[in-house]
Design a protein around this motif. Structure first.
Motif, mmCIF file in Angstrom:
data_model
loop_
_atom_site.group_PDB
_atom_site.id
_atom_site.type_symbol
_atom_site.label_atom_id
_atom_site.label_comp_id
_atom_site.label_asym_id
_atom_site.label_seq_id
_atom_site.Cartn_x
_atom_site.Cartn_y
_atom_site.Cartn_z
ATOM 1 N N GLU A 596 -31.025 -56.009 -8.021
ATOM 2 C CA GLU A 596 -31.433 -54.990 -8.993
ATOM 3 C C GLU A 596 -32.850 -55.300 -9.454
ATOM 4 O O GLU A 596 -33.183 -56.462 -9.697
ATOM 5 C CB GLU A 596 -30.480 -54.976 -10.191
ATOM 6 N N ILE A 597 -33.658 -54.257 -9.564
ATOM 7 C CA ILE A 597 -35.047 -54.426 -10.000
ATOM 8 C C ILE A 597 -35.187 -53.832 -11.394
ATOM 9 O O ILE A 597 -34.877 -52.651 -11.616
ATOM 10 C CB ILE A 597 -36.022 -53.753 -9.033
ATOM 11 N N ILE A 598 -35.634 -54.643 -12.325
ATOM 12 C CA ILE A 598 -35.853 -54.192 -13.694
ATOM 13 C C ILE A 598 -37.343 -54.313 -13.980
ATOM 14 O O ILE A 598 -37.863 -55.424 -14.175
ATOM 15 C CB ILE A 598 -35.036 -55.024 -14.697
ATOM 16 N N LYS A 673 -34.007 -63.004 -20.905
ATOM 17 C CA LYS A 673 -32.647 -63.439 -21.231
ATOM 18 C C LYS A 673 -32.004 -62.575 -22.306
ATOM 19 O O LYS A 673 -30.777 -62.579 -22.460
ATOM 20 C CB LYS A 673 -32.658 -64.899 -21.688
ATOM 21 N N ASP A 674 -32.822 -61.847 -23.096
ATOM 22 C CA ASP A 674 -32.278 -60.994 -24.152
ATOM 23 C C ASP A 674 -31.811 -59.672 -23.556
ATOM 24 O O ASP A 674 -32.569 -59.021 -22.826
ATOM 25 C CB ASP A 674 -33.341 -60.720 -25.226
ATOM 26 N N PRO A 675 -30.595 -59.261 -23.843
ATOM 27 C CA PRO A 675 -30.115 -57.983 -23.292
ATOM 28 C C PRO A 675 -30.829 -56.801 -23.938
ATOM 29 O O PRO A 675 -30.767 -56.611 -25.154
ATOM 30 C CB PRO A 675 -28.618 -57.993 -23.635
ATOM 31 N N ARG A 676 -31.535 -56.020 -23.137
ATOM 32 C CA ARG A 676 -32.261 -54.856 -23.637
ATOM 33 C C ARG A 676 -32.168 -53.726 -22.634
ATOM 34 O O ARG A 676 -31.988 -53.951 -21.429
ATOM 35 C CB ARG A 676 -33.734 -55.196 -23.884
ATOM 36 N N SER A 677 -32.303 -52.532 -23.117
ATOM 37 C CA SER A 677 -32.312 -51.370 -22.222
ATOM 38 C C SER A 677 -33.659 -51.248 -21.521
ATOM 39 O O SER A 677 -33.742 -50.795 -20.373
ATOM 40 C CB SER A 677 -32.017 -50.090 -23.010
#
Length: 738
Positions: A596-598, A673-677
């Protein structure tokens, strides 16, 4: 590149061919290159360098001590080795494989050279490549001027170096050609496939039995593999026959044994063979000899009337025939699968039925592999009495006797493509410092669903993640005993290509650490910085011969649930094409592999000073520059303010109190590491609080620092002539201090 023979160009006169000689001090022939597969042998070149290192004492003092340094294990990529390199490596350190499909490589055992033009027309040639060299290492094949390396690709996929080549420019697309194809020499090392070497070792034990040219030779000598004076596989005598005129019996079969030396592709691990489910194979050495009882005569007497006369009782023995049956099977308690001889005589057995062209695939799980040797002997016995006066008679009988020996090993079968293993990669796409995260789901133990390597390609950067599984080829015997009726002769089992008895070999496991390697590019080199590791399980070091050089194997190693790092590069591109591939130790792809590419987005940080009722307030606003939406909950670092950090509110705003003239605000960017949209890159802004305090900046470097903090402000100062005003004040203050 193709070789171009330019008739219009006159080649320079070629010097005598220059080819490498064996390395001075290596008092071995090229035939000894097969020693590279015997990792348990002592390495004569190991621990030969002494360096001085500091040793810290308990009282805080430092003592300089001499320490002997050895070389570390070498990953064997047999395709790229020359005989000289193989010989040096074999005597310098131990080698390991990272694939159990080791038949993919060859061991070179002789250097040969062939003129380039002959090689091109040989049918093995595919193409040539010529490339300039900047640095030349020892032993590198170069052109006559030392500026180029020339290589030819053959039909087996090997790039062979070319020596003594005169490289000249031409008008082709590639720009070079070889001007002396008749005197340029292609290095074509003679070699042997690793799997062929193992089969040769197996068949050498059968040269007096299964592969013998005659029955007499076949049953006269037994070849028994030995290790440190003990039988590698226990031998036994049997097929007992009774004797005439003598008490007791006689074993017709002597030194019978059967064993299992290897299971390729497989490895010995934790007291069992670990092998594949698709086509399970076994190397089964065995041998025996047949010995006939010695002929016998003895004196006796008979009485006729009152007279006693002498007689002779006799017995003669002759082996009429002997037959063997070798049976190999693998069973798991509920079912048994027969194995079949593969490729004719020679001790290789497989779940592949060669006659019916059928593969009997095994279900994963624990099995017992059993090899059984039955020897049947037909013995003719003639016996009777001879005498001048006594009654004479003779008889003839034939009997058949047999004996059976067995050998079993535990086997653990796994599926070659690790179908229960999931590998999920995530790439956090940032300019110059991409974050690569690998997550595993499933048991990665070698006995379950192992992976061997993962390759992630990001544009023109490639990250290769290697598992901790290393495989060392270890010999099982150091000699054989040739046993005959007349006695026993011990013959060393060796490493040379033409040895009568090559050593039996099998792979053993060692553990290391998960490693990451980046393919280097001269224009945009990359570096790996580990950022996170979450351990799934730890694997202890395995049992290896004490002479195997594998330092990592001494401790435990980790299999990770999650492993991440930053790929640092001066290549600031984003949005590059990304792909991933994972393979197992059996060189099969792991199908359940995703990536997956973010992408990170740009952020915009604004900074200004508000004066209200004589009070200065530093104001910051952090937004998405494309949408204008506020970025809340982000930490902004400050320099020149009363506090070091502030956090943006729901409107993306934050405030602080100035504490200096030169104020810098920095948003470092979102931590992956922080979950973000949505993840945002960092931004930096600076501001100067006013001219009234500029006099506090007492040197030119302070001013430059302020200027760097806010480029727009510098431009405005220059435009308005403010810089000239500041410079006058700066010079005046400097003059007064002096």
């Amino acid at each position: 590149m193709s070789i171009v023979f330019n008739a219009g160009v006159v080649a320079q006169s070629a010097s005598s061919p220059v080819v490498p000689e064996p390395v001075p001090g290596v008092d071995r022939t090229y035939n000894d290159t097969f020693r590279i597969l015997a990792s348990e042998d002592a390495d004569p070149f190991y621990n030969t360098t002494t360096i001085q290192v500091p040793e810290y004492q308990a009282d805080g003092t430092v003592t300089i001590v001499n320490e002997t340094v050895g070389t570390y294990p070498f990953k064997l990529d047999a395709r790229n080795l020359r005989p000289t390199e193989t010989l040096q490596t074999a005597y310098g350190t131990d080698v390991y494989f990272t694939s159990l499909q080791d038949q993919a490589g060859t061991i070179p055992y002789q250097d040969t050279w062939e003129p380039l033009d002959s090689y091109v027309s040989s049918g093995m040639y595919l193409k040539t490549r010529i490339y300039p060299l900047q640095n030349v290492s020892y032993g590198t094949a170069t052109s006559t001027d030392g500026n180029f390396r020339v290589e030819v690709l053959n039909t087996n996929g090997y790039w062979n170096p070319v020596y003594n080549a005169e490289v000249l420019p031409d008008s082709s697309t590639d720009g070079y050609y070889v001007a002396n194809p008749s005197t340029a020499l292609v290095h074509v090392p003679a070699g042997e496939w690793i799997i062929t070497r193992k089969v040769d070792a197996l068949r050498s034990l059968l040269q007096y039995s299964e592969l013998a040219s005659s029955e007499t030779v076949a049953r006269g000598t037994a070849v028994v593999p030995m290790e440190e004076g003990s039988e590698l596989y226990p031998s036994d005598d049997g097929a007992s026959a009774g004797l005439y005129w003598r008490s007791g019996s006689f074993d017709l079969v002597r030194d019978a044994y059967i064993g299992v030396s290897d299971m390729p592709p497989g490895v010995w691990y934790e007291g069992q063979y670990v092998t594949q489910s698709h086509q399970t194979s076994a190397y089964v050495p065995w041998d025996y000899r047949v010995q006939s009882p010695s002929d016998h005569t003895e004196s006796g007497s008979c009485t006729i009337g009152n007279n006693t006369y002498s007689l002779t009782r006799w017995a003669n023995y002759r082996i009429l025939d002997s037959n063997t049956t070798v049976d190999v099977s693998i069973e798991n308690g509920s079912s048994t699968q027969q194995m079949y001889p593969l490729g004719g005589p020679g001790g290789v057995w497989s779940t592949y039925d060669d006659i019916n062209a059928t593969i009997h695939e095994l279900a994963p799980g624990d099995y017992t592999l059993s090899a059984e040797l039955t020897v049947e002997v037909e013995l003719e016995r003639e016996y009777g009495v001879s005498s001048a006066r006594c009654s004479e008679w003779d008889r003839q009988t034939t009997l058949t006797r047999s004996t059976t020996v067995r050998y079993s090993v535990p086997v653990h079968v796994i599926e070659v493509d690790s179908p229960g293993l999931e590998i999920e990669a995530t790439l956090y796409d940032r300019p110059g410092d991409d974050v690569l995260v690998i997550e595993w789901s499933g048991d990665q133990e070698l006995t379950e669903m192992p992976w061997q390597d993962i390759t992630v390609t990001i544009g023109n950067k490639t990250a290769r993640i290697a598992s901790p599984w290393h495989f060392y080829s270890v010999s099982q015997n150091d000699a054989v005993e040739e046993r005959t009726d007349s006695g026993t002769a011990t013959v060393a089992a060796g490493h040379s290509f033409d040895d009568q008895y090559p050593r039996l070999l099998r792979n053993r496991v060692a553990v290391a650490n998960v490693t990451v390697r980046l393919d280097e590019r001269a224009t945009a080199p990359s570096w790996w910085r580990e950022d996170l590791e979450i351990v799934d399980e730890t694997v202890p070091g395995t049992s290896l011969p004490s002479t195997v050089l594998a330092p990592d194997n001494a401790g435990t190693t980790s299999l990770y649930q999650e492993y991440a790092g930053v790929i640092l590069s001066n290549d600031g591109a984003m949005g590059e094409s990304v792909s991933i591939e994972a393979r197992t130790p059996f060189d099969m792809p792991v199908d359940q592999t995703t990536i997956e590419i973010i992408p990170y987005e740009e952020s915009k940080l604004e900074l200004w000073v508000e004066d209200t009722n004589g009070t200065s307030t530093l104001v910051m606003r952090l937004t998405d520059p494309d949408t204008g939406l506020p970025l809340s909950g982000r930490t902004i670092s400050l320099r020149g303010a009363a506090t070091d950090t502030v956090t943006t509110n729901s409107s993306g705003m934050a405030t602080a109190t100035p504490a200096g003239t030169n104020i810098m605000a920095t948003f470092e960017g979102d931590d992956w590491k922080d979950p973000r949209s949505t993840y945002y890159l960092g931004d930096t802004e600076g501001v100067v609080t006013g001219f009234g305090v500029i006099g506090g900046v007492t040197d030119l470097f302070g001013y430059i620092d302020m200027g760097i903090s806010n480029t727009v402000l510098i431009i405005e100062w220059i435009t308005l002539g403010a810089f000239a005003l500041w410079w006058v004040r700066f010079r005046e203050q400097t003059r007064r201090r002096s």
